[in-house]
Write a protein that holds these residues in place. Structure first.
Motif, PDB file in Angstrom:
ATOM      1  N   PRO A   1     -35.062 -12.456  18.533  1.00  0.00           N
ATOM      2  CA  PRO A   1     -35.571 -13.139  19.725  1.00  0.00           C
ATOM      3  C   PRO A   1     -37.012 -12.768  20.028  1.00  0.00           C
ATOM      4  CG  PRO A   1     -34.148 -11.315  20.359  1.00  0.00           C
ATOM      5  CD  PRO A   1     -34.046 -11.445  18.873  1.00  0.00           C
ATOM      6  N   SER A   2     -37.685 -13.642  20.735  1.00  0.00           N
ATOM      7  CA  SER A   2     -39.043 -13.405  21.196  1.00  0.00           C
ATOM      8  C   SER A   2     -39.155 -13.961  22.608  1.00  0.00           C
ATOM      9  CB  SER A   2     -40.054 -14.096  20.272  1.00  0.00           C
ATOM     10  OG  SER A   2     -41.378 -13.812  20.672  1.00  0.00           O
TER      11      SER A   2
ATOM     12  N   LEU B   1     -29.848  -0.094  15.576  1.00  0.00           N
ATOM     13  CA  LEU B   1     -29.700   0.261  14.166  1.00  0.00           C
ATOM     14  C   LEU B   1     -31.033   0.584  13.510  1.00  0.00           C
ATOM     15  CD1 LEU B   1     -27.023  -2.350  13.000  1.00  0.00           C
ATOM     16  CD2 LEU B   1     -26.701   0.106  13.262  1.00  0.00           C
ATOM     17  N   ASN B   2     -32.098  -0.025  13.982  1.00  0.00           N
ATOM     18  CA  ASN B   2     -33.399   0.177  13.349  1.00  0.00           C
ATOM     19  C   ASN B   2     -34.010   1.541  13.649  1.00  0.00           C
ATOM     20  OD1 ASN B   2     -33.419  -2.293  12.046  1.00  0.00           O
ATOM     21  ND2 ASN B   2     -34.384  -3.347  13.758  1.00  0.00           N
TER      22      ASN B   2
ATOM     23  N   THR C   1     -36.242  -6.718  24.896  1.00  0.00           N
ATOM     24  CA  THR C   1     -35.306  -7.084  23.829  1.00  0.00           C
ATOM     25  C   THR C   1     -36.057  -7.492  22.569  1.00  0.00           C
ATOM     26  OG1 THR C   1     -33.743  -7.816  25.513  1.00  0.00           O
ATOM     27  CG2 THR C   1     -33.292  -8.508  23.273  1.00  0.00           C
ATOM     28  N   ASP C   2     -37.318  -7.909  22.696  1.00  0.00           N
ATOM     29  CA  ASP C   2     -38.133  -8.188  21.515  1.00  0.00           C
ATOM     30  C   ASP C   2     -38.269  -6.942  20.644  1.00  0.00           C
ATOM     31  OD1 ASP C   2     -38.466 -10.509  22.921  1.00  0.00           O
ATOM     32  OD2 ASP C   2     -40.651 -10.506  22.880  1.00  0.00           O
ATOM     33  N   SER C   3     -38.242  -5.777  21.276  1.00  0.00           N
ATOM     34  CA  SER C   3     -38.485  -4.524  20.573  1.00  0.00           C
ATOM     35  C   SER C   3     -37.206  -3.826  20.146  1.00  0.00           C
ATOM     36  CB  SER C   3     -39.299  -3.577  21.476  1.00  0.00           C
ATOM     37  OG  SER C   3     -40.490  -4.195  21.914  1.00  0.00           O
ATOM     38  N   VAL C   4     -36.133  -3.976  20.919  1.00  0.00           N
ATOM     39  CA  VAL C   4     -34.849  -3.345  20.614  1.00  0.00           C
ATOM     40  C   VAL C   4     -33.842  -4.479  20.421  1.00  0.00           C
ATOM     41  CG1 VAL C   4     -33.124  -1.645  21.315  1.00  0.00           C
ATOM     42  CG2 VAL C   4     -35.497  -1.390  22.065  1.00  0.00           C
TER      43      VAL C   4
ATOM     44  N   ALA D   1     -30.992   2.824  25.786  1.00  0.00           N
ATOM     45  CA  ALA D   1     -31.063   2.826  27.248  1.00  0.00           C
ATOM     46  C   ALA D   1     -31.268   1.423  27.799  1.00  0.00           C
ATOM     47  CB  ALA D   1     -32.195   3.747  27.716  1.00  0.00           C
ATOM     48  N   LEU D   2     -31.616   0.474  26.927  1.00  0.00           N
ATOM     49  CA  LEU D   2     -31.921  -0.889  27.361  1.00  0.00           C
ATOM     50  C   LEU D   2     -30.659  -1.710  27.528  1.00  0.00           C
ATOM     51  CD1 LEU D   2     -34.144  -3.098  27.811  1.00  0.00           C
ATOM     52  CD2 LEU D   2     -33.809  -3.691  25.405  1.00  0.00           C
ATOM     53  N   VAL D   3     -30.561  -2.437  28.631  1.00  0.00           N
ATOM     54  CA  VAL D   3     -29.540  -3.457  28.790  1.00  0.00           C
ATOM     55  C   VAL D   3     -30.264  -4.803  28.750  1.00  0.00           C
ATOM     56  CG1 VAL D   3     -29.639  -3.299  31.316  1.00  0.00           C
ATOM     57  CG2 VAL D   3     -27.644  -4.297  30.212  1.00  0.00           C
TER      58      VAL D   3
END
Length: 805
Positions: free
Chosen positions: A93-94, A145-146, A99-102, A128-130
């Motif tokens: 996603p972008s 995972l990354n 969320t773009d990063s995680v 930690a991100l939702v």
């Protein structure tokens, strides 16, 4: 349970382990079957009691080797895994903030947090991100995972079956078990470089793009610890430039691309150390530690010069806000494993956590006018967990064709979650009250959003496995969990397998499962301040996301979150003869009380009810969505060794998954009348259709002498980017991507690889101009849907130089 209780339990269990004595040879937690030991193809995921081979397992398990991942151009573990595991997807996603990063991965079309991730059998911490924006996995807090480098891994096992009875919460869709490399000698180093060479054809423009240049340097080395131990060190450094795939902006003249819709710019590094050392003939100490950092910069939508969020004297030509997310992951495990007589034991303590620090660059808080900063510290999210595991097993002769292997154990876990506020201008409403508050692009967390929450849980399980006859095998498990914040849960599982012939077997399972609400879902809050004028007076009020147990949510009818519950059944067969093998497994998953993020509840009635709390609109997490998921996984392999043409390996994997909604949430005891829409059409489709209903992969691996080559074609079914009405839905279309690579190994153990991912430069269907952003911030940005299961960057060319020693 308090942390002191967990630590006391840890100490007592380790003391108990050592007191058993040390006279028997070292063994794994559960011994492999004789067949698995002979083939060397042992899988340890899927049964706590008995380890079998991949083809004799009672449940479906995929084994992905490090070599399979290295044969790809991807430098991201999640993306590489999605190309070889049939029912695992990794969308890119972008325009979705952090969320773009995680980015979350999904298994069998379910939410990312319904797949449990283990590292060498131990629970890995989540991010930690939702995810609260409009992307796959909305409302979930998943494992990144990354954050684990590919070079640190020996293999990955993907269990495609519910496993809460064995591993606890989150294992509704299955389990991904990452096995670290274990080596006391040898090593390798690899340098790769690649970039996109793409023809971007959007609705209103076309161009050639050469961007996303990625440099990756990684290596590992095995060192001896004495004469019988090992220490394996692995490291990875990566730099990736951003990509841009937006359409032209119709609001500027001449029309140009003003956005940066695509992959973020990233600089990352990761380090892992894994060790094992016998301390006598029966016991071994083992452990690992890892650290990963990722400095990611993604772009928000472009703000035009006349936008309400701009200060024209600072940005006379408009500006593009940059969301800078700095992620830090750390983990460590130490354990003791051994055997006393027939008793095999494993005791371990694992600590891990994730820290996300947010900044907004190249931005402005328009409500401060010319006094605004242009760079902001937005605050921080932290999640930590401490896990103690005790696992014991032994075989018992019960008069059947094979011993019954009984395993039992305990897992105690302590979790914490914290939100810290950003600096004042990142969130505040300044003196120019007609302008929006906070940093444009990503407003900071306010002091009212700060939380510091903890919880603990303890689970106990028992698992029994064996054979009724030479052809009839079984595995049964039962697990009881108690949580400090919502109570208890019991899960069970029964898996059976019958070998009709030496080549053909039927297998199936039935299980119940659960997923505890994460601390992130229970307590995440992010609000914005707005000025409301009524009756000649003005008041600053908040709007945004509130905890489910907050006064605001409870006033509207919200309540404390409860666990999700599942019932899963599978039925399939295994056929293997000589070089050919095929598995076919169907599954049916009923999920009750799923946790979702509600719609934003607003309007005159809501504002009046929330006025005493200084809030005008709110959304919060709720239970109440029931779903049914049906699907089939097909995996086939055919190995063809030849005398003169080398060795060929053909592989085929196919997954079909369909999820439907059976019930939608409601608010009990809510003062709102009529009942508001809590989960609208857009959210429903994100939940059920953000992964392709059909996905298939056909691969060919060839090796001959110093040469090797790989070719893979992956088919993705249509995915819907939903709108409030179906006529405005955007489709990805049915697409097939081809990846190819070729390698030559020199006599010096140097390998040169060149390749192309998405060789034919395939894109999802472009967004029609009328359905793209046509006004305001980000005009023209969404040239392709963010729900594409393979992204929208186009062809990627790369080269890699590797040296082993």
């Amino acid at each position: 349970m308090r942390t002191s209780t967990i630590l006391t339990t840890t100490a007592l269990s380790l003391t108990l382990a050592l007191s058993f004595g040390a006279q028997a040879a070292f063994a794994q937690t559960a011994a492999p079957t004789a067949e698995a030991a002979q083939t060397g193809d042992v899988v340890v995921t899927g049964s706590r009691a008995q380890h079998r081979s991949r083809l004799t397992s009672v449940v479906p398990v995929d084994v992905v080797t490090s070599q399979s991942l290295q044969n790809q151009g991807s430098t991201e573990l999640a993306q590489g895994l999605s190309r070889v595991a049939p029912s695992l997807n990794f969308p890119r996603p972008s325009g979705t903030d952090a969320t773009d990063s995680v980015r979350p991965a999904t298994l069998r079309g379910l939410s990312p947090d319904q797949t449990l991730v283990l590292v060498d059998g131990k629970r890995r911490h989540t991010s930690a991100l939702v995810n609260i924006n409009g992307s796959a996995g909305r409302g979930s807090a998943a494992t990144d995972l990354n954050a684990i480098p590919e070079v640190a891994l020996d293999r990955i096992e993907v269990l495609r079956d519910g496993a809460s009875a064995q591993y606890g919460s989150d294992a509704i869709a299955g389990v991904v078990n990452l096995h670290l490399r274990e080596a006391s000698h040898g090593g390798g180093v690899s340098v790769s470089y690649g970039q996109y060479d793409a023809d971007v054809k959007a609705a209103n423009s076309s161009r050639t793009a050469h961007d996303g240049a990625t440099t990756d340097v990684n290596g590992w080395v095995g060192l001896p610890l004495g004469s019988d131990g090992f220490l394996t060190l692995s490291a990875d450094l990566k730099k990736r430039n951003p990509t841009s795939r937006g359409d032209v902006d119709p609001l500027v003249s001449p029309a140009t691309v003003t956005t940066r819709y695509g992959d973020p710019e990233q600089k990352s590094g990761a380090f892992f150390a894994n060790f094992g050392k016998p301390i006598n003939d029966a016991w071994k100490v083992y452990g690992n530690t890892g650290f990963a950092s990722n400095d990611s910069k993604s772009a928000a939508f472009f703000r035009h010069s006349n936008a309400s969020g701009n200060v024209a004297s600072i940005y006379p030509n408009g500006f593009l806000p940059i969301i800078n997310v700095k992620s830090r992951d750390a983990s460590a495990t130490v354990g003791l494993r051994g055997q006393t007589g027939d008793w095999t034991q494993d005791y371990s303590l694992t600590a891990g956590g994730n820290e996300l620090t947010f900044y907004t660059r190249n931005s402005v808080n328009a409500s401060y006018g010319t006094a605004s900063q242009t760079s902001f510290y937005d605050g921080q999210l932290r999640y930590n967990q401490l896990v103690f595991n005790a696992d014991v097993s032994r075989p018992f002769n019960v008069g059947l064709s094979s011993p019954l292997t009984l395993a039992f154990g305990l897992e105690a876990r302590k979790e914490s979650y914290r939100i810290e506020a950003g600096e004042l201008q990142s969130y505040a409403l300044g003196p120019v009250t007609s302008k929006p508050a906070g940093a444009q692009g990503f407003p900071g967390f306010q002091p009212s959003n700060e939380i510091n929450q903890h919880r603990s849980n303890i689970g106990v399980y028992v698992d029994a496995a064996g054979n009724f006859t030479d052809k009839f095998s079984y595995d049964a498990a039962l697990r009881y969990e108690t949580y400090s914040d919502f109570g208890n849960n019991t899960s069970g599982k029964l898996a059976l397998r019958y070998d009709l012939t030496d080549s053909f077997a039927v297998r199936g399972s039935v299980s119940t499962g659960f997923r505890a609400p994460s601390l992130q879902q229970q307590y995440f809050t992010s609000t914005a301040s707005v000025l409301v004028t009524s009756g000649g007076s003005s008041t600053i009020v908040e709007t945004g996301t509130f905890p489910a147990t907050s006064t605001v949510a409870e006033t509207l009818g919200g309540k404390a979150l409860e666990p999700e519950k599942s019932t899963s059944t599978t039925l399939g067969f295994v056929f293997h003869k000589g070089p050919f093998e095929v598995t076919l497994d169907g599954y049916h998953i009923d999920l009750k009380n799923r946790i979702v993020l509600s719609e934003n509840l607003s309007g005159t009635q809501v504002a009046a009810i929330l006025a005493p709390y200084g809030v005008s609109a709110a959304r919060f997490f709720i239970n109440g969505v029931d779903t049914t998921t049906d699907g089939v996984d097909l995996v086939a392999n055919y190995r063809i060794p030849t005398d003169t043409l080398g060795r060929f390996n053909l592989s085929f994997a196919y997954n079909t998954t369909n999820t439907s909604i059976d019930a939608l949430p409601t608010l009990s005891n809510s003062p709102l009348s009529p009942q508001p829409v809590l989960f609208a059409r857009v959210r429903q489709y994100i939940l059920t259709n953000s992964s392709p209903e059909n996905k298939g992969t056909l691969g060919l691996d060839w090796s001959g002498g110093a040469w090797s080559a790989t070719a893979r074609a992956t088919y993705y079914g249509d995915v819907i980017d939903p709108a409030s009405v179906y006529t405005n839905d955007i489709h990805t279309g049915k697409k097939t991507l081809v990846d190819v690579s070729a390698s030559y190994r020199f006599a010096t153990n140097t390998t040169l690889t060149v390749g192309a991912d998405n060789l034919f430069d395939v894109y999802p269907d472009r967004t029609p101009a009328a359905l793209n952003v046509t006004s305001g911030n980000g005009a023209g940005a969404l040239a392709f849907t963010r729900f594409s299961p393979f992204g929208f960057n186009g062809r990627y060319l790369y080269g890699k130089l590797s040296q082993s020693f």
